[in-house]
Design a protein around this motif. Structure first.
Motif, PDB file in Angstrom:
ATOM      1  N   GLU A  16       0.808  -1.223   0.000  1.00  0.00           N
ATOM      2  CA  GLU A  16       0.000   0.000   0.000  1.00  0.00           C
ATOM      3  C   GLU A  16       0.841   1.274   0.000  1.00  0.00           C
ATOM      4  OE1 GLU A  16      -3.375   0.212  -0.343  1.00  0.00           O
ATOM      5  OE2 GLU A  16      -3.223  -1.953  -0.693  1.00  0.00           O
ATOM      6  N   THR A  17       1.883   1.299   0.808  1.00  0.00           N
ATOM      7  CA  THR A  17       2.717   2.504   0.890  1.00  0.00           C
ATOM      8  C   THR A  17       3.380   2.796  -0.452  1.00  0.00           C
ATOM      9  OG1 THR A  17       3.127   2.060   3.227  1.00  0.00           O
ATOM     10  CG2 THR A  17       4.607   3.600   2.142  1.00  0.00           C
ATOM     11  N   LEU A  18       3.881   1.756  -1.093  1.00  0.00           N
ATOM     12  CA  LEU A  18       4.516   1.944  -2.399  1.00  0.00           C
ATOM     13  C   LEU A  18       3.499   2.293  -3.477  1.00  0.00           C
ATOM     14  CD1 LEU A  18       7.280  -0.819  -2.631  1.00  0.00           C
ATOM     15  CD2 LEU A  18       7.545   1.639  -2.246  1.00  0.00           C
ATOM     16  N   ILE A  19       2.296   1.744  -3.384  1.00  0.00           N
ATOM     17  CA  ILE A  19       1.239   2.115  -4.334  1.00  0.00           C
ATOM     18  C   ILE A  19       0.983   3.610  -4.234  1.00  0.00           C
ATOM     19  CG2 ILE A  19      -1.231   1.920  -4.851  1.00  0.00           C
ATOM     20  CD1 ILE A  19      -1.007  -1.076  -4.135  1.00  0.00           C
ATOM     21  N   ASN A  20       0.844   4.091  -3.017  1.00  0.00           N
ATOM     22  CA  ASN A  20       0.612   5.528  -2.824  1.00  0.00           C
ATOM     23  C   ASN A  20       1.784   6.357  -3.357  1.00  0.00           C
ATOM     24  OD1 ASN A  20      -1.912   5.097  -1.690  1.00  0.00           O
ATOM     25  ND2 ASN A  20      -1.130   5.083   0.395  1.00  0.00           N
ATOM     26  N   ALA A  21       2.999   5.892  -3.125  1.00  0.00           N
ATOM     27  CA  ALA A  21       4.179   6.605  -3.622  1.00  0.00           C
ATOM     28  C   ALA A  21       4.192   6.631  -5.151  1.00  0.00           C
ATOM     29  CB  ALA A  21       5.454   5.959  -3.082  1.00  0.00           C
TER      30      ALA A  21
END
Length: 141
Positions: A16-21
């Motif tokens: 999720e964090t990388l998707i947002n990034a």
């Protein structure tokens, strides 16, 4: 390309964090595409009278750049919608993310083509059908 690769890896790994990034990177890329497009007219003025530069080459690059701009802006808008949907944990958030990923792939392809066409303006060796001129023979005295 960075945003595309980041989002692709993030979606595959479901992080999720990388998707947002990745989505943020695509929004930033879309914003940075605007000033790049706005400098085109000035660049045209600089190169249009140089030897080997034709109006056809400039026009083809200009048309490709305009299409690339609109597709990249749509991708950036999708990335922003996806970010907002993910923040609200909306049921359609994954759909928007996948659509953004598809838009990023198309944008990358169009931007790569635009860059190649731009390179052909000042680099005849990058043009299809380019033939290396024969080197002048050196006379030995």
């Amino acid at each position: 390309m960075f945003g595309l690769l980041l989002l692709l890896v993030a979606v595959v790994r479901r992080q999720e964090t990388l998707i947002n990034a990745g989505l943020v990177a695509l929004v930033v890329a879309a914003l940075l595409t605007i000033p790049t497009q706005l400098t085109g007219e000035g660049a045209e003025e600089v190169v249009e009278d140089r030897p080997g530069v034709t109006h056809a080459l400039i026009h083809e690059h200009e048309e490709a750049a305009e299409l690339s701009l609109w597709v990249m802006e749509a991708t950036g808008a999708l990335a922003l919608v996806s970010l907002l949907a993910r923040r609200r944990t909306a049921a359609r958030a994954p759909l928007f993310t996948y659509l953004t990923l598809a838009g990023a792939i198309v944008s990358f392809g169009l931007l790569a083509r635009t860059g190649n066409l731009g390179g052909q303006i000042m680099h005849p060796e990058a043009r299809p059908g380019f033939v290396q001129p024969a080197e002048a023979e050196h006379d030995e005295d």
